[in-house]
Motif scaffolding. Structure first.
Motif, PDB file in Angstrom:
ATOM      1  N   VAL A   3       0.848  -0.793  -0.212  1.00 43.35           N
ATOM      2  CA  VAL A   3      -0.024  -0.114   0.193  1.00 43.35           C
ATOM      3  C   VAL A   3       1.016   1.268  -0.518  1.00 43.35           C
ATOM      4  O   VAL A   3       0.422   2.185  -0.833  1.00 43.35           O
ATOM      5  N   ILE A   4       1.954   1.620   1.164  1.00 46.59           N
ATOM      6  CA  ILE A   4       2.727   2.121   1.073  1.00 46.59           C
ATOM      7  C   ILE A   4       2.861   3.036   0.001  1.00 46.59           C
ATOM      8  O   ILE A   4       3.374   4.635  -0.721  1.00 46.59           O
ATOM      9  N   GLU A   5       3.453   2.316  -1.043  1.00 44.12           N
ATOM     10  CA  GLU A   5       4.370   2.826  -2.634  1.00 44.12           C
ATOM     11  C   GLU A   5       3.138   3.357  -3.043  1.00 44.12           C
ATOM     12  O   GLU A   5       3.076   4.023  -4.569  1.00 44.12           O
ATOM     13  N   HIS A   6       2.151   3.464  -3.143  1.00 40.77           N
ATOM     14  CA  HIS A   6       0.758   4.051  -3.938  1.00 40.77           C
ATOM     15  C   HIS A   6       0.565   5.193  -3.246  1.00 40.77           C
ATOM     16  O   HIS A   6       0.008   5.730  -3.384  1.00 40.77           O
ATOM     17  N   MET A   7       1.636   5.770  -1.753  1.00 40.42           N
ATOM     18  CA  MET A   7       0.988   7.452  -1.326  1.00 40.42           C
ATOM     19  C   MET A   7       2.297   8.121  -2.122  1.00 40.42           C
ATOM     20  O   MET A   7       3.135   7.144  -2.031  1.00 40.42           O
ATOM     21  N   GLU A   8       2.266   9.286  -2.177  1.00 42.95           N
ATOM     22  CA  GLU A   8       3.223   9.699  -2.220  1.00 42.95           C
ATOM     23  C   GLU A   8       4.723   9.949  -0.587  1.00 42.95           C
ATOM     24  O   GLU A   8       3.720   8.972   0.195  1.00 42.95           O
ATOM     25  N   GLU A   9       5.136   9.844  -0.964  1.00 41.41           N
ATOM     26  CA  GLU A   9       6.880   9.192   0.134  1.00 41.41           C
ATOM     27  C   GLU A   9       6.272   9.694   1.255  1.00 41.41           C
ATOM     28  O   GLU A   9       6.787   9.416   1.749  1.00 41.41           O
ATOM     29  N   ASP A  10       6.249  11.304   1.221  1.00 42.38           N
ATOM     30  CA  ASP A  10       5.977  11.880   2.709  1.00 42.38           C
ATOM     31  C   ASP A  10       4.903  11.393   3.297  1.00 42.38           C
ATOM     32  O   ASP A  10       4.607  11.392   5.052  1.00 42.38           O
ATOM     33  N   GLU A  11       3.822  11.284   2.649  1.00 41.18           N
ATOM     34  CA  GLU A  11       2.443  10.172   2.864  1.00 41.18           C
ATOM     35  C   GLU A  11       2.780   8.835   3.598  1.00 41.18           C
ATOM     36  O   GLU A  11       2.338   8.470   4.682  1.00 41.18           O
TER      37      GLU A  11
END
Ligand code: SAH
Ligand code: MG
Length: 952
Positions: free
Chosen positions: A808-816
């Motif tokens: 999931v995390i890679e689907h958000m911007e890095e700071d998110e």
């Protein structure tokens, strides 16, 4: 929700399945049509707070020569098929143990059956034929009580089964059944009489007035008159088919009405075909009986010439039914049912007619399966199962063979051993492939232990053969391509046959040389003599289509829309693309999701008739899955943009197959200057590289391995509550329910409504399979799905035993992603948190090993090289070092420990795991008082008490 019960225990006990028994009896005359049905909004998933379309279930319609049955809905196709087979056996009165009668026994049984049909008891029974007996009382004058023999021959399954035992020829000769029945009737002389013309029958002793009264009164609620839309198919192919209305009054017999339309005196002169088109329907062709024919069965068989039909061969009707039909025919859907005494009917419109006609050819079958007659085209290539939309080639080919009354296709998969990576895999194990072997499910390749890349140690090719009913070889296709999965090899071979057949149907008068060379390209050999024998009628029927196509005043010299737009293509129609360029454009091999409308418009006027539309139509770019011009336009668009363009008219029959309002459409078409207006919006583009790589290279697929990994931790930690952050369509939650684990509460959060709706439906149907819950295979007490961003805290998810956040995390911007890390460990405070994300370093391996089964397309290769990440939607992909440093810092800040692991590959072999995983463990109990903060919206909710209450 499964509405059909499971096949009953009684049948299961015998070694033969219902389907096997049906096969023994009917061979390829049994036609299973599996239909995808969407669960309706109300009963699909009550309480789901997202507008939804329902998930797919399967319903099977089993069509036998004399009747058809329809199963309930099932999750699995094969269950639907078995259930339909079981229903058919019940109807046939076949008990798996009883053996077939001999011809002599059958003759006696036939007489007994006929006598039963004329009994008091039968008159009041619910049977498609008994309705005719009751209606016969309404017939006037000398016709009173007379039942046409054609009706008896058509609607009593038992009787026609008996006829088959007496003489298997009845299959191909419908008059033979009638003569066998008349012969049997002769033995009942005294109780049953045949009419002068000998084409109808009547009971000798009248039924008692009370009985007649009681059955006639049953139909009292029948309206004065019903109007049934039907289609007249003139025998001359020069004449167009036209709609007609049958007016059946409450005291009339519908067969007499049809007789009148056909220009004969009464119903006994009307013959009835087998059912046409969709198996579930009662759509049949009605046509005139021959003027004279010998009633002695042996004569009938040997002296076919003695049969004199009125008029000439009706090519279209014969083509439709696979029976020889002379003179005009009427296509109508009407008859009595098993369920009530009422006459059942459905309107048959021009649209229905053209749809049935279109379904005779491969591209038509495909268009129909996509519900996109004007937009879709049969793709030219099979890439992967995940990219294919609509019915699969194999199903289409089977459907095609049934439509043309050929034997079921014979598939022979061949396994090859290719040691292309000998250094990695050592020696090769032979895998035995049995022809009857089970189909692997999506993603299930050949088992190779422990999550290593499969490489290409085992590949499959598949040969397909098409035989006629009498087992003459017609077509043989031996593709050279190899596939990693057996099922893909089958699909590929099926598609080749379909493509070749399509070229034939587009141009049935193509020269033999041309036809042969188009077969060569597709690795197809065909046997002209056998082939042309089977497809004899196509030439006359399909050439007519083409001339119909030119009637609107426009010349389209081909039946193919693909060719049409190749010719007129972009040069003639300016395309308007509107909206800002978002930069995300579909490329070769990706899936484009569009919404579109296609309307018929007249130049310069505001006349517009909507023909076809879809809000959510997905197709693979580069395979010709939609008409060429449409695909060309879509590749020029970026997500969010809309486009409009006009195209010349395709053949009229294609337009009518799409149009809901034939009359309005026809009147528009009759005026000059019409064209098709296309309006499309590109909604989404999915780069399927990730799926493709994951599925092709790992066994079990990586996604499954991630789920297994999480399951292991759940088991070891005796967790009772779990929250899946970014649950998507719920694959993890779903598999939790399949396992005996300690969990009582499961929650999913996601921002995607589409994903959540899918998740809700899966969970709903699984949780409400009462037996699972009550019998306690899972201990789940509550399940909730929330819509919301996981970067925002919601107190309802505080302090869970396990949190999962897979890919999931890679689907958000890095700071998110960093924000999520802090929020989850500082606020949600799960005891254990499992986070997985792709390992960027592994991509070289994935990209190097993309299956090269298709023709190597240089475009595609560059695509995969230019796509930096595994998926277009990925905002980043971290190396092991990046991931380790993020997770270690995060853990340290919030008093968690962290361990690293992964799935796919090995920790100590470069470049590490394909999917890297961090497992965080809370250092101490937070014992915080959390403020109530409800930022998520409940999308769907389930409680075990709901079910037990309704079940008890
Ligand atoms: N965990 C699932 C889905 C992975 S796909 C699986 O393993 O199959 C990534 C998912 O993350 C998508 O469903 C996407 O909607 C979701 N997602 C992306 N950003 C999110 C956010 N800020 N909050 C919640 N979900 C998010
Ligand atoms: Mg991902």
């Amino acid at each position: 929700m499964e509405t059909g019960g499971s096949p009953s225990a009684a049948v299961k006990k015998t070694s033969l399945t219902p389907k096997a028994i049906i096969y023994q009896k009917f061979d390829s005359k049994a036609c299973y049509v599996v239909e995808e049905v969407r669960e309706s909004t109300e009963n699909g998933c009550p309480g789901l707070a997202i507008p939804q379309k329902g998930s797919y279930l399967y319903r099977c319609c089993l069509q036998l020569p004399e009747f058809s049955v329809e199963s309930g809905t099932f999750r699995k196709k094969k269950d639907a098929e078995q259930s339909a087979a079981e229903m058919a056996l019940e109807k046939l009165g076949i008990h798996p143990t009883t053996s077939n009668p001999t011809a002599w026994e059958a003759r006696d049984e036939l007489v007994a059956r006929l006598s039963y049909l004329f009994s008091n008891k039968f008159l009041s029974s619910l049977h498609p034929l008994s309705g005719h007996f009751r209606a016969a009382f309404q017939r006037r004058g000398h016709l009173t009580g007379l039942v046409p023999v054609s009706v008896i021959a058509t609607y009593d399954v038992k009787l026609s089964t008996l006829c088959k035992y007496i003489d298997p020829e009845v299959e191909s000769n419908s008059l033979l059944v009638m003569s066998l029945i008349l012969r049997a009737a002769a033995r009942l002389r005294g109780s049953v009489s045949t009419s002068e013309e000998q084409l109808s029958m009547k009971r000798q002793d009248p039924y008692s007035p009370e009985i007649i009264d009681s059955v006639v009164n049953q139909q009292s609620c029948f309206p004065e008159c019903i109007w049934i839309e039907a289609i007249r198919i003139p025998y001359s192919v020069e004449k167009t088919v036209e709609p007609l209305t049958l007016t059946v009054s409450s005291n009339g017999y519908y067969m007499d009405v049809i007789a009148q339309e056909l220009g004969v005196t009464d119903a006994s002169k009307v013959l009835i075909s087998r059912t046409i088109g969709k198996a579930a329907s009662e759509t049949r062709l009605y046509f005139c009986a021959p003027k004279s024919y010998p009633l002695d069965p042996s004569e009938l068989l040997h002296a076919k010439k003695a049969v004199q039909f009125e008029g000439s061969l009706n090519a279209r009707a014969s083509y439709f039914s696979g029976q020889v039909i002379y003179g005009d025919a009427i296509l109508a859907s009407i008859g009595y049912t098993w369920k009530s005494t009422d006459l059942c009917h459905e309107d048959v419109s021009l649209r229905t007619y053209y749809r049935i006609f279109r379904s005779k050819i491969p591209s038509g079958l495909y268009k129909m399966s996509r519900e996109a007659i004007l937009a879709a085209e049969l793709p030219v290539a099979f890439t992967t199962r995940t990219n294919w939309r609509g019915s699969f080639p194999r199903e289409l080919l089977c459907a095609f063979c049934r439509q043309h009354r050929l034997s079921e296709p014979v598939f022979s998969p061949i396994s090859n051993c290719l040691e292309s990576f000998p250094e990695l895999h050592g020696s090769c194990n032979k895998v035995k492939v049995t022809e009857s072997g089970k189909e692997e499910s999506d993603g299930g390749g050949i088992a190779v232990g422990g999550g290593e890349p499969v490489g290409s140690r085992q590949t499959f090719r598949c040969e397909v053969k098409i035989f006629s009913k009498c087992q003459d070889l017609i077509i043989q296709c031996s593709p050279k391509e190899s596939y990693k999965k057996r099922t893909d090899a089958i699909q590929n071979a099926s598609l080749k046959v379909l493509s070749w057949l399509n070229t034939y149907f587009k141009e049935p008068d193509m020269s033999l040389d041309k036809l042969t060379s188009s077969g060569d390209v597709l690795d197809i050999r065909f046997y002209p003599q056998n082939f042309f024998k089977e497809f004899e009628l196509c030439l006359s029927v399909h050439n007519v289509w083409q001339s119909i196509g030119t009637q609107g005043g426009r010349l389209s010299d081909s039946n193919s829309m693909n060719q049409l737009d190749d010719m007129v293509g972009a040069s003639m129609c300016p395309i308007n693309i509107e909206g800002p360029d978002s930069g995300v454009s579909p490329s070769h091999g990706s899936l484009a999701c569009i919404c579109y409308t296609i309307s018929l418009v007249r130049e310069g006027e505001l006349m517009k008739e909507l023909l076809e539309s879809s809000e959510d139509f997905e197709f693979e770019i580069g395979t010709g899955a939609v008409i060429a011009h449409l695909e060309g336009v879509v590749t020029q668009m970026s997500v969010g943009q809309s486009a409009f363009f006009y195209m010349e008219l395709p053949p009229q029959e294609l337009i009518l197959a799409a149009a809901g309002e034939s009359a309005r459409t026809l009147s528009l078409l009759s005026s000059k200057g019409c064209s098709l207006e296309y309006s499309i919006t590109l909604l989404q583009v999915t780069e399927p590289l990730e799926d493709r790589m994951e599925q092709a290279l790992f066994n079990p697929p990586l996604s499954k391995q991630r789920v297994e990994y999480a399951l292991q931790h759940i088991k070891e930690s005796y967790a009772t509550s779990l929250v899946d952050f970014g649950c998507g369509s719920g694959s993890l939650l779903d598999s939790l329910l399949n396992n005996l684990i300690s969990l009582e509460t499961v929650v999913g959060v996601d921002i995607s409504q589409k994903g959540l709706a899918r998740a809700a439906k899966t969970l709903h149907s699984k949780l409400n399979t009462i037996s699972d819950v009550i019998m306690g295979s899972t201990g789940i007490k509550s399940a909730v799905l929330y819509e919301g961003s996981i970067t925002v805290f919601d107190s309802r998810l505080y302090g869970f035993d396990i949190g999962t956040c897979l890919e999931v995390i890679e689907h958000m911007e890095e700071d998110e992603a960093c924000l999520f890390g802090d929020i989850v460990l500082s606020s949600f405070c799960p005891r254990i948190l499992i986070v997985s994300t792709p390992n960027y370093e592994y991509n070289v391996i994935l990209q190097r090993s993309i299956p090269q089964s298709q023709e190597d397309d240089p475009d595609e290769k560059t695509q995969s090289r230019t796509c930096k990440f595994r998926n277009h939607d990925h905002k980043f992909e971290w190396t092991r070092e990046q991931f380790n440093s993020w997770a270690s810092d995060l853990a340290a800040r919030h008093n968690y420990s962290v361990e690293f692991s992964g799935v796919g590959g090995f920790a100590n072999v470069e470049p590490g795991f394909a999917s890297q995983i961090a497992v965080f463990r809370r250092g101490d109990d937070p014992l915080k008082n959390v403020d109530s903060a409800h930022h998520y919206q409940v999308i769907w909710e389930w409680n075990s008490s709901q079910v037990s209450r309704s079940a008890l």
